[in-house]
Design an enzyme around this catalytic site. Structure first.
Site, PDB file in Angstrom:
ATOM      1  N   CYS A   1      55.155  44.897  41.756  1.00 16.43           N
ATOM      2  CA  CYS A   1      54.591  46.051  42.586  1.00 16.43           C
ATOM      3  C   CYS A   1      55.429  46.983  42.904  1.00 16.43           C
ATOM      4  O   CYS A   1      55.115  48.067  43.195  1.00 16.43           O
ATOM      5  CB  CYS A   1      53.958  45.378  43.891  1.00 16.43           C
ATOM      6  SG  CYS A   1      52.614  44.153  43.427  1.00 16.43           S
TER       7      CYS A   1
ATOM      8  N   CYS B   1      46.814  50.599  46.611  1.00 20.38           N
ATOM      9  CA  CYS B   1      46.425  49.127  46.337  1.00 20.38           C
ATOM     10  C   CYS B   1      46.271  48.025  47.653  1.00 20.38           C
ATOM     11  O   CYS B   1      47.069  47.922  48.294  1.00 20.38           O
ATOM     12  CB  CYS B   1      47.474  48.205  45.214  1.00 20.38           C
ATOM     13  SG  CYS B   1      47.016  46.708  44.847  1.00 20.38           S
TER      14      CYS B   1
ATOM     15  N   CYS C   1      54.987  49.661  40.393  1.00 18.11           N
ATOM     16  CA  CYS C   1      53.682  50.176  40.219  1.00 18.11           C
ATOM     17  C   CYS C   1      53.288  51.505  40.843  1.00 18.11           C
ATOM     18  O   CYS C   1      53.381  51.819  41.983  1.00 18.11           O
ATOM     19  CB  CYS C   1      52.644  48.915  40.700  1.00 18.11           C
ATOM     20  SG  CYS C   1      50.874  49.447  40.436  1.00 18.11           S
TER      21      CYS C   1
ATOM     22  N   GLU D   1      41.257  44.980  17.939  1.00 14.81           N
ATOM     23  CA  GLU D   1      40.613  44.842  19.295  1.00 14.81           C
ATOM     24  C   GLU D   1      39.868  43.304  19.222  1.00 14.81           C
ATOM     25  O   GLU D   1      39.800  42.550  20.149  1.00 14.81           O
ATOM     26  CB  GLU D   1      39.533  45.889  19.565  1.00 14.81           C
ATOM     27  CG  GLU D   1      40.169  47.258  20.348  1.00 14.81           C
ATOM     28  CD  GLU D   1      41.017  46.867  21.319  1.00 14.81           C
ATOM     29  OE1 GLU D   1      40.761  46.180  22.163  1.00 14.81           O
ATOM     30  OE2 GLU D   1      42.070  47.682  21.319  1.00 14.81           O
TER      31      GLU D   1
ATOM     32  N   CYS E   1      50.989  44.659  36.556  1.00 21.21           N
ATOM     33  CA  CYS E   1      49.908  44.033  37.437  1.00 21.21           C
ATOM     34  C   CYS E   1      49.810  42.757  36.751  1.00 21.21           C
ATOM     35  O   CYS E   1      48.708  42.238  36.201  1.00 21.21           O
ATOM     36  CB  CYS E   1      48.717  44.688  37.560  1.00 21.21           C
ATOM     37  SG  CYS E   1      47.887  44.196  39.004  1.00 21.21           S
TER      38      CYS E   1
END
Length: 363
Positions: free
Chosen positions: A201, A210, A204, A35, A194
């Site tokens: 899209c 959305c 998605c 991370e 995205c």
DNA sequence: AATCCGGGGAC
DNA sequence: GTCCCAGGATT
């Protein structure tokens, strides 16, 4: 029922990433290193650094025992070297104060140097299954589009709103697998579907709800970082008229308007046109100020004042990098847009027409 | 709220 | 070249 979280979790299991080197572990140390490396750094860049780092420093104690120089040597090329310093500092801190154990919840993890709210939540979700929200660049992009949030995500007000949304969307079911999968799903959706440019899209799982997709605004969201206000500069152009001719100068090949033909230019600071006329070896008389033109470059704004002058005597004018041309001829040369605008306006003005046909006499 | 850190990838 | 990236610390 199909909530935001459940939709994402199902999508993740079928379409998400499952084979990144830091996945398929619940070791908080390994997740932590990944991370940190992934802060402001793309996955493909991180992978070799991560594998090398984990191979040499496989656990907290080994890292804490190492010298800072050895840690930074492995960080070389990754950038943001404060991350490397903080990792080493945090490892030493955990050995000294936590019996070499990694903190067991997000709030405690966040106290470590180099770990903020989002990174702490990501580690806690992946390592412990803690029910806490992340908000990294991917999630900000997904949420601004999904909710149609117009503000720039770096703005405080927008960031607060995004955190609220991120918290409210967390899965209700609080299991390790659920939280880890959901958290990874948000990241993967942002990375794979995205995306900033040309989001996919069509595939998605969230597109039916959305806002950005529905309103065809995905290209406008998230709002880009506001540009710093451009510095203002000023300059004065001289439009010197000798019968039908005006004076142009060829600019140097480098810099603004490189190699283009331009009206003679003075810094705006120079006081009066007549004291500068000596520079061109031209004697001229003031006629009028023309309208100010504001021109925008990528890195500054230029406010252009133009001074109309009647040439009295140009016998001392040398023509190096200069040309006396008619306005029509000038409009067919390589001239910058502001010069074109000035010449277009002047050529259509009655005043210029009258003047150029009947040159002032008596000087 | 603004700025800094930093190399690399996409465009 | 610009803009952004699994952000956080500092001022």
């Amino acid at each position: 029922m199909s909530t935001f979280a459940n939709t994402l979790i199902h999508w993740q299991r079928r379409h998400g990433r499952h084979d990144l080197p830091w996945q398929n572990t619940r070791d908080p140390y390994a997740i932590w290193i990944a991370e940190i490396m992934l802060q402001q750094t793309q996955v493909a860049t991180v992978i070799p650094y991560y594998q090398r780092f984990i191979g040499i420093f496989p656990d907290i104690e080994t890292l804490a025992r190492a010298s800072l120089d050895a840690v930074l040597a492995l960080w070389s090329g990754l950038g943001y070297y404060t991350r490397g310093r903080n990792i080493h500092k945090a490892a030493c801190l955990m050995v000294a104060h936590y019996q070499g154990r990694f903190p067991s919840n997000a709030a405690a993890i966040e106290q470590l140097p180099g770990i903020g709210r989002s990174t702490a939540a990501a580690i806690a979700a992946f390592a412990y299954g803690e029910r806490c929200a992340i908000l990294d660049g991917n999630v900000k992009r997904v949420l601004t589009r999904y909710f149609g949030i117009n503000g720039y995500p770096g703005e405080k007000k927008t960031e607060i709103l995004l955190w609220e949304k991120a918290e409210s969307l967390l899965p209700q079911e609080n299991t390790h697998d659920c939280m880890a999968t959901y958290t990874q799903a948000l990241m993967d959706l942002g990375a794979l579907v995205c995306t900033r440019h040309q989001p996919q899209c069509r595939v998605c799982p969230l597109r039916s709800d959305c806002v950005a997709f529905r309103e065809n605004r995905t290209a406008k969201l998230p709002a880009p970082k506001p540009r710093k206000p451009l510095p203002n500069r000023e300059a004065t152009f001289l439009l010197m008229i000798d019968q039908n001719s005006i004076l142009l100068e060829k600019r140097p090949d480098t810099g603004i308007w490189g190699g283009l033909w331009c009206l003679p230019q003075l810094p705006a600071s120079i006081d009066l046109q007549l004291c500068c006329i000596q520079y061109w070896g031209i004697n001229a008389a003031f006629i009028a100020d023309l309208p100010v033109i504001d021109h925008v470059f990528t890195h500054f704004k230029l406010r252009i004042s133009t001074c109309l002058l009647q040439v009295i005597d140009r016998s001392n004018n040398t023509l190096e990098e200069q040309a006396w041309v008619t306005i029509d001829e000038a409009l067919n040369l390589a001239i910058p847009a502001p010069v074109r605008k000035i010449l277009m306006e002047v050529s259509s003005s009655a005043k210029f027409f009258e003047m150029s046909c009947q040159p002032l006499s008596g000087y």
